[in-house]
Design a protein around this motif. Structure first.
Motif, PDB file in Angstrom:
ATOM      1  N   PRO A 134      37.292  40.618  48.871  1.00  0.00           N
ATOM      2  CA  PRO A 134      37.413  41.070  47.487  1.00  0.00           C
ATOM      3  C   PRO A 134      36.049  41.106  46.779  1.00  0.00           C
ATOM      4  O   PRO A 134      35.211  40.223  46.992  1.00  0.00           O
ATOM      5  CB  PRO A 134      38.335  40.035  46.848  1.00  0.00           C
ATOM      6  N   SER A 135      35.859  42.157  45.977  1.00  0.00           N
ATOM      7  CA  SER A 135      34.587  42.301  45.271  1.00  0.00           C
ATOM      8  C   SER A 135      34.847  42.637  43.814  1.00  0.00           C
ATOM      9  O   SER A 135      35.980  42.892  43.421  1.00  0.00           O
ATOM     10  CB  SER A 135      33.767  43.406  45.928  1.00  0.00           C
ATOM     11  N   GLY A 136      33.782  42.665  43.036  1.00  0.00           N
ATOM     12  CA  GLY A 136      33.870  43.063  41.644  1.00  0.00           C
ATOM     13  C   GLY A 136      34.159  41.899  40.707  1.00  0.00           C
ATOM     14  O   GLY A 136      34.210  40.739  41.117  1.00  0.00           O
ATOM     15  N   VAL A 137      34.334  42.239  39.428  1.00  0.00           N
ATOM     16  CA  VAL A 137      34.499  41.249  38.357  1.00  0.00           C
ATOM     17  C   VAL A 137      35.657  40.296  38.655  1.00  0.00           C
ATOM     18  O   VAL A 137      36.769  40.735  38.936  1.00  0.00           O
ATOM     19  CB  VAL A 137      34.784  41.973  37.015  1.00  0.00           C
ATOM     20  N   ALA A 139      36.756  38.491  41.014  1.00  0.00           N
ATOM     21  CA  ALA A 139      37.575  38.594  42.232  1.00  0.00           C
ATOM     22  C   ALA A 139      37.921  37.220  42.808  1.00  0.00           C
ATOM     23  O   ALA A 139      37.108  36.305  42.801  1.00  0.00           O
ATOM     24  CB  ALA A 139      36.835  39.423  43.277  1.00  0.00           C
ATOM     25  N   GLY A 205      31.320  39.502  45.114  1.00  0.00           N
ATOM     26  CA  GLY A 205      30.620  39.590  43.834  1.00  0.00           C
ATOM     27  C   GLY A 205      30.335  41.029  43.470  1.00  0.00           C
ATOM     28  O   GLY A 205      30.944  41.945  44.029  1.00  0.00           O
ATOM     29  N   SER A 206      29.387  41.235  42.533  1.00  0.00           N
ATOM     30  CA  SER A 206      29.072  42.626  42.160  1.00  0.00           C
ATOM     31  C   SER A 206      27.566  42.809  42.082  1.00  0.00           C
ATOM     32  O   SER A 206      26.828  42.142  42.806  1.00  0.00           O
ATOM     33  CB  SER A 206      29.800  43.000  40.870  1.00  0.00           C
ATOM     34  N   ALA A 446      33.924  48.547  43.841  1.00  0.00           N
ATOM     35  CA  ALA A 446      34.888  48.112  42.828  1.00  0.00           C
ATOM     36  C   ALA A 446      34.503  48.721  41.483  1.00  0.00           C
ATOM     37  O   ALA A 446      35.288  48.713  40.550  1.00  0.00           O
ATOM     38  CB  ALA A 446      34.890  46.595  42.742  1.00  0.00           C
TER      39      ALA A 446
END
Lengths: 489, 139
Positions: A134-137, A139, A205-206, A446
């Motif tokens: 999982p990635s992005g804000v 997650a 992460g992002s 993401a």
């Protein structure tokens, strides 16, 4: 100060790619500053670097020089690309010399597949990893642990993962410090940091973090012998590179200690040159508390990348219907580029214990260094330098010259040269995604906005960075790796 | 009055905001909004769930730093996107009611996962129209 253009007139060329600012440049400098770069990189260097690298030169107990690597740019407190070693008795430790993303780092994994075999499955691979890593804000990962297990993981790092089924035993020796920093103490970590990080194991992460499928083309294998020892032996061989760190856990520890250290600088009579350049004597209670908390974050980051490696092996097994062992999915190495560690180095002819800060710079130990595992004793330590998602990355090897000149340190990436808002004004994420696909690079993110901000043109030329390292001799290029598919955070 | 703007060329790898408010309550709400809008497209975020924050600090700058850091903490702890905040400041203590919803990658258009609020150029100052703050975030 950050508005001026070009390098300061006091900057003197020491050798082809080493430049120096003398202690007379700024009041309070205890050592000169050394900046690495070809003339082209130096002329284009972010002016903030000169200010920050000389601020660092003013911190108590600094040894030899305050350095900035060729991929350097403006950071918080220290520049990104910063390297500084402090005497353990008289020197300081600075969260600004490590960064909020403690033990942000790189991991490289090989396969025995060629791009010809992988090409038809690139999209399927990316779509798989987009789900399983999982990635992005904000997650959340899939590793469910309780508070006690999280405390164990903070102490044991990658070892915890191996014991819990996330990886192979051999992964440990292929990780910097065997994937575990010994002085971690969970009691020095706030409950907030623990609550923030407990669900984030196995997440990307992002920003500039990514998981990338790359290819080692025959023409890009620079040192065949060492490449083979690192597991890259076939033209067009596919490898996977991961760039991420300690997620919200490390960010919270950084935030907590920035506040704590702001309050103690006066107590220890340390000049405040920049509120981000907080520090405390390494030997003080506050300094030691941070050092122990930082180690918890570093261990969490090793564990995070270890779980991601496990997902990579699972994903390849599923997509190619073969075991990871059959695909020889060995790790080449995992190396940190935001961390501080006590190491022994020669300083003015004397062997000395120093706390080496590497912020956006990579450890690059030479052949026969006692910390290297037997498989890399002869070659030296693998160094992984991540480029932009469009231009590619490099695998290098550590050298004796790095030990002599830069406390066993080299660069970490290509370094940004354009702001995020300028990058997204130039291109839209969906257009960039299409353009890249036309060039044979499949990317999924993401965040479309985040994708535009990471466009290749926002970065320095990685070849110029690697050329600097080669000329300086502080690491030796082994293989250039080209991106073919990318999951961007 | 403009709520905030992005300062160009202050932070190459990161993002700098200049934030405005006619009083401290509004300044804090607009600073929070800058963080929310940097995290996601708010047109797709609904006010489904409420959260509250209570803080005390030694001065107003520390209070703003702690308030914004608390938002990042809750974002990760609860995998949460905020849309609105209502802030009441009395001297150096703060009470805020915030609303938003759980992150759903299918539904929300995510932007940057802000790592931390930095102290670089960090300031809160009084202006002729009210207050102004500079906040640089690490992404």
């Amino acid at each position: 100060m950050e508005q001026q253009s070009g390098p300061p007139k006091e900057l003197k060329q020491v050798s082809e790619v080493v430049w120096e600012l003398p202690t007379s440049y700024k009041k309070g400098m205890l050592v000169p500053a050394r900046i690495y770069g070809t003339k082209k990189l130096i002329d284009a260097m972010d002016p903030g670097v000169y200010n920050q690298v000389t601020n660092v030169a003013c911190l108590p107990g600094i040894q030899k020089y305050s350095y900035c690597m060729p991929d350097g740019h403006w950071g918080y407190g220290f520049p990104i690309g910063g390297v500084a070693a402090f005497d353990v008795d008289t020197g300081v430790i600075s969260p600004g010399g490590i960064g909020f993303d403690i033990n942000c780092g790189m991991r490289l994994v090989t396969t025995n597949l060629t791009i010809k075999e992988v090409e038809p499955k690139l999209k399927e691979l990316v779509n798989t990893f987009f789900q399983t890593v999982p990635s992005g804000v904000g997650a959340k990962g899939f590793v469910k642990i309780n508070n006690n297990q999280f405390n164990e993981l903070m102490v044991d790092g990658s070892k915890w993962c191996i014991e819990n089924g996330y990886g192979w035993k051999e992964d440990l020796e292929r990780t910097e410090g065997y994937g575990k920093i010994d002085w971690a103490d969970p009691a020095k970590v706030s409950d907030k940091a623990k609550q923030r990080g407990i669900k984030q194991i196995g997440t990307l992460g992002s920003g500039n973090h990514y998981l990338e499928v790359q290819v080692a083309q025959a023409a890009n294998i620079i040192d065949e012998e060492i490449a083979a020892k690192f597991g890259i032996h076939t033209p067009d061989q596919v490898v996977i590179m991961v760039h991420c760190g300690s997620r919200g856990f490390g960010h919270q520890i950084g935030t907590d200690y920035l506040r704590i250290f702001s309050g103690v600088m006066k107590k220890y009579n340390i000049p405040v040159l920049d509120r981000e350049l907080t520090c405390a004597p390494f030997a003080s209670d506050e300094g030691q508390d941070y050092y122990k908390a930082m180690a918890c974050a570093a261990n969490m980051a090793f564990a995070n990348r270890q779980v991601i490696l496990h997902r990579i092996r699972e994903g390849f097994s599923k997509v190619f219907n073969r075991s990871a062992e059959a695909m020889e999915m060995h790790m080449v190495y995992d190396v940190a580029h935001n961390v501080a560690k006590v190491e022994e180095h020669d300083v003015d002819g004397k062997r000395k214990k120093v706390v080496v800060h590497r912020k956006g710079s990579t450890r690059a130990f030479p052949p026969n260094h006692p910390e290297l595992p037997s498989i890399y004793k002869k070659t030296g330590q693998p160094v992984i330098i991540g480029g932009s998602m469009e231009t590619g990355s490099y695998l290098l090897v550590g050298t004796e010259k790095a030990m002599e000149d830069t406390f066993g340190t080299t660069a970490h990436g290509s370094g940004r040269t354009m702001s995020r808002s300028a990058a997204k004004r130039q291109i839209r994420g969906d257009k960039l995604q299409k353009d890249m696909e036309n060039r044979g690079i499949y990317v999924k993110s993401a965040s479309m906005q985040g994708l535009a901000e990471e466009a290749g043109f926002a970065y320095k030329d990685i070849n110029e960075v690697v050329e600097t390292l080669k000329i300086a001799g502080i690491s030796k290029p082994v293989v250039q790796l080209r991106p073919r598919a990318n999951v961007k955070g | 009055m403009k709520k905030y703007k992005v300062l160009e060329d202050v932070a190459i790898a990161d993002i700098a905001f200049e934030i405005y408010g006619k009083n401290l309550n509004e300044l804090f709400e607009n600073a929070a909004l800058a963080i929310f809008e940097e995290s996601a497209d708010l047109s797709k975020v609904e006010n489904k769930e409420k959260k509250s924050i209570k803080l005390n600090a030694d001065n107003v700058e520390d209070l703003l730093y702690d308030f914004l850091s608390e938002i990042l903490f809750l974002k990760d702890k609860d995998s949460f996107l905020f849309k609105k905040s209502n802030v009441k400041i009395d001297k150096n203590s703060l009470k805020a009611e915030l609303s938003g919803e759980q992150i759903d990658r299918e539904k929300h258009e995510l932007r940057n996962d802000i790592k931390a609020i930095t102290l670089h150029m960090f300031k809160v100052e009084k202006t002729k129209d009210g207050y102004k703050a500079v906040v640089v975030v690490d992404v």
